[in-house]
Design an enzyme around this catalytic site. Sequence first.
Site, PDB file in Angstrom:
ATOM      1  N   HIS A 312       0.856  -1.186   0.000  1.00 51.82           N
ATOM      2  CA  HIS A 312       0.000   0.000   0.000  1.00 51.82           C
ATOM      3  C   HIS A 312       0.890   1.233   0.000  1.00 51.82           C
ATOM      4  O   HIS A 312       1.945   1.228   0.622  1.00 51.82           O
ATOM      5  CB  HIS A 312      -0.902   0.009   1.245  1.00 51.82           C
ATOM      6  CG  HIS A 312      -2.045   0.939   1.113  1.00 51.82           C
ATOM      7  ND1 HIS A 312      -1.927   2.287   1.379  1.00 51.82           N
ATOM      8  CD2 HIS A 312      -3.313   0.729   0.710  1.00 51.82           C
ATOM      9  CE1 HIS A 312      -3.093   2.855   1.157  1.00 51.82           C
ATOM     10  NE2 HIS A 312      -3.950   1.946   0.749  1.00 51.82           N
ATOM     11  N   ASP A 369      -8.073  -5.328   0.328  1.00 51.63           N
ATOM     12  CA  ASP A 369      -8.683  -6.171  -0.697  1.00 51.63           C
ATOM     13  C   ASP A 369      -8.140  -7.578  -0.756  1.00 51.63           C
ATOM     14  O   ASP A 369      -8.544  -8.363  -1.603  1.00 51.63           O
ATOM     15  CB  ASP A 369      -8.571  -5.476  -2.056  1.00 51.63           C
ATOM     16  CG  ASP A 369      -9.599  -4.377  -2.127  1.00 51.63           C
ATOM     17  OD1 ASP A 369     -10.695  -4.601  -1.589  1.00 51.63           O
ATOM     18  OD2 ASP A 369      -9.312  -3.307  -2.668  1.00 51.63           O
TER      19      ASP A 369
HETATM   20  N1  ACO Z   1       4.210  -7.617  -4.779  1.00 49.81           N
HETATM   21  C1  ACO Z   1       5.561  -7.631  -4.938  1.00 49.81           C
HETATM   22  N2  ACO Z   1       6.356  -6.544  -4.800  1.00 49.81           N
HETATM   23  C2  ACO Z   1       5.741  -5.399  -4.473  1.00 49.81           C
HETATM   24  C3  ACO Z   1       4.351  -5.301  -4.266  1.00 49.81           C
HETATM   25  C4  ACO Z   1       3.580  -6.470  -4.432  1.00 49.81           C
HETATM   26  N3  ACO Z   1       2.256  -6.445  -4.263  1.00 49.81           N
HETATM   27  N4  ACO Z   1       4.018  -4.037  -3.960  1.00 49.81           N
HETATM   28  C5  ACO Z   1       5.172  -3.334  -3.947  1.00 49.81           C
HETATM   29  N5  ACO Z   1       6.205  -4.160  -4.252  1.00 49.81           N
HETATM   30  C6  ACO Z   1       7.634  -3.801  -4.269  1.00 49.81           C
HETATM   31  C7  ACO Z   1       7.986  -2.991  -5.500  1.00 49.81           C
HETATM   32  O1  ACO Z   1       8.413  -3.819  -6.566  1.00 49.81           O
HETATM   33  C8  ACO Z   1       9.100  -2.119  -4.964  1.00 49.81           C
HETATM   34  O2  ACO Z   1      10.266  -2.898  -4.882  1.00 49.81           O
HETATM   35  P1  ACO Z   1      11.726  -2.207  -5.095  1.00 49.81           P
HETATM   36  O3  ACO Z   1      11.852  -1.228  -3.962  1.00 49.81           O
HETATM   37  O4  ACO Z   1      12.671  -3.334  -5.035  1.00 49.81           O
HETATM   38  O5  ACO Z   1      11.673  -1.556  -6.448  1.00 49.81           O
HETATM   39  C9  ACO Z   1       8.662  -1.814  -3.526  1.00 49.81           C
HETATM   40  O6  ACO Z   1       7.846  -2.935  -3.161  1.00 49.81           O
HETATM   41  C10 ACO Z   1       7.854  -0.526  -3.390  1.00 49.81           C
HETATM   42  O7  ACO Z   1       6.772  -0.592  -4.324  1.00 49.81           O
HETATM   43  P2  ACO Z   1       6.137   0.673  -5.049  1.00 49.81           P
HETATM   44  O8  ACO Z   1       5.440   0.219  -6.302  1.00 49.81           O
HETATM   45  O9  ACO Z   1       7.153   1.749  -5.161  1.00 49.81           O
HETATM   46  O10 ACO Z   1       5.083   1.107  -3.981  1.00 49.81           O
HETATM   47  P3  ACO Z   1       3.875   2.069  -4.232  1.00 49.81           P
HETATM   48  O11 ACO Z   1       3.576   2.728  -2.949  1.00 49.81           O
HETATM   49  O12 ACO Z   1       4.103   2.953  -5.412  1.00 49.81           O
HETATM   50  O13 ACO Z   1       2.686   1.080  -4.662  1.00 49.81           O
HETATM   51  C11 ACO Z   1       0.836  -0.353  -4.614  1.00 49.81           C
HETATM   52  C12 ACO Z   1       1.666   0.685  -3.841  1.00 49.81           C
HETATM   53  C13 ACO Z   1       0.429   0.179  -5.991  1.00 49.81           C
HETATM   54  C14 ACO Z   1      -0.467  -0.634  -3.843  1.00 49.81           C
HETATM   55  C15 ACO Z   1       1.677  -1.653  -4.754  1.00 49.81           C
HETATM   56  O14 ACO Z   1       2.024  -2.152  -3.486  1.00 49.81           O
HETATM   57  C16 ACO Z   1       0.967  -2.730  -5.568  1.00 49.81           C
HETATM   58  O15 ACO Z   1       1.040  -2.714  -6.807  1.00 49.81           O
HETATM   59  N6  ACO Z   1       0.226  -3.659  -4.893  1.00 49.81           N
HETATM   60  C17 ACO Z   1      -0.541  -4.663  -5.589  1.00 49.81           C
HETATM   61  C18 ACO Z   1      -1.857  -4.076  -6.062  1.00 49.81           C
HETATM   62  C19 ACO Z   1      -2.828  -3.821  -4.927  1.00 49.81           C
HETATM   63  O16 ACO Z   1      -3.057  -4.676  -4.078  1.00 49.81           O
HETATM   64  N7  ACO Z   1      -3.454  -2.630  -4.955  1.00 49.81           N
HETATM   65  C20 ACO Z   1      -4.472  -2.271  -3.980  1.00 49.81           C
HETATM   66  C21 ACO Z   1      -4.001  -1.136  -3.125  1.00 49.81           C
HETATM   67  S1  ACO Z   1      -5.189  -0.847  -1.855  1.00 49.81           S
HETATM   68  C22 ACO Z   1      -6.441  -0.026  -2.602  1.00 49.81           C
HETATM   69  O17 ACO Z   1      -6.320   0.685  -3.566  1.00 49.81           O
HETATM   70  C23 ACO Z   1      -7.729  -0.243  -2.013  1.00 49.81           C
END
Ligand code: ACO
Length: 434
Positions: A312, A369
Amino acid sequence: MSDSQNPGLSQATLSAGSSSVELPVHQPTLGAPCIDIGKLPKATGCFTYDPGFTATASCKSAITYIDGEEGVLLYRGYPIEQLAEKSSFLEVASLLINGELPTKSEFASFEHEVTHHTMMHEAFKSFLGGFRHDAHPMAMLVGMLGSMASFYHNDLDLEDPEQRRLAAVRLIAKVPTIAAACYRHSIGWPLRYPRNNLDYTTRFLHMLYEVPSEPLELNPVAAKAMDLLFILHADHEQNASTSTVRLVGSTGANPYVCVASGVAALWGPAHGGANEAVLKMLNQIGRPENVQSAIDKAKDKESGFRLMGFGHRVYKNYDPRAALVRKMTHEVLGQLGVNDPLLDVAMKLEEAALKDDYFVQRKLYPNVDFYSGIIYKALGIPVEMFTVMFAIARTAGWVAHWLEQQDDPENKIGRPRQVYTGPANRDYVSMDQR
Ligand code: ACO
């Protein structure tokens, strides 16, 4: 980030080359101080760059507070755990838009008003009939809400607070009716009209499931679970869809299209579409034995695969909503007598991820979720409708933010800057010379 880093900060100094500027600092009731960079361009000739707005507050808001480090979520100051246990979605909607918990008579009048605005204009039936049977319900919802603006536009005076309030009530009242109609269109069932003798959430479930040929027997746990999910999804401060509503709202656009734009933003798999993506992912994983290979794939950046329902932007701790949904998942499956193997997959996945260094170091926890799809599935809601459920709940938050914004003396049209990376000035070359 801990707010104790700079507790009483009242001013910040920024130097850029030969110029330096004193910037005021806003102190929130809770959370980190915010440096006001409004004076920056004039004083230094520079703008700031912040893709994804990870370091930027776009407005002042008194609606929702999140402490992502501690896993805290407050609506108007009330902890989400207390609201989940003691309140109802409609009461939470009233709290979000009005700022205070309603008294008994205030709630009765709000409920009466919402209940008596649930009908759709009959012309909506012909709009709905224009969609293919296999249209995604989120696409239908965007279209239907956009078309609502055509019914409430000509006489709409956004300067009048009463008209704004009524638009908010209408949206909270009608979105479930439209959502249920979109679903019934996709399965070829006749539309059900809203029944005023039912509470908000039960009425929605009736519009969704009831067939003309027999009375609906609804297990009370269905309405209880759905109401909880509505409460948990009702608001989440300046998330992508709410910020979209505010951006569109900042132009003075019609409130129904503001909310339609919020629905569009919510649809993406990085936002509200995650609940749909989680269930697809759990289905693909299939069995608890396959969990480790899914974890490995999620850690491999080349794979392009992420664990859906994990991570998140704001929570760097267990999402407090996820804990409440997980508890309710067990209650729903238990009471409905459903034995869903996907719950075993989900629990194994959570357990494995929470022990894995990759997820621990990046503070990736289950979000709201991760488990919600399992509840929706147990209630017989098709996967394509999952994000629609989210949209019904978030409508309360969207309209609360829209109302707050319309009243905000600092509201101005949202218009970000850019770092231009295209070609510098050059002369047109006629086609035969290229
Ligand atoms: N699985 C694996 N790796 C992940 C995940 C994941 N679900 N989420 C983040 N990471 C990793 C990224 O690859 C990144 O790694 P790095 O530092 O080695 O490059 C690090 O964690 C940080 O991730 P970011 O994408 O920079 O984090 P951001 O805050 O931009 O993204 C997000 C948050 C979009 C929710 C992300 O965690 C994600 O894509 N999750 C899966 C989709 C999801 O569940 N979305 C629902 C969010 S809740 C809502 O809207 C109700």
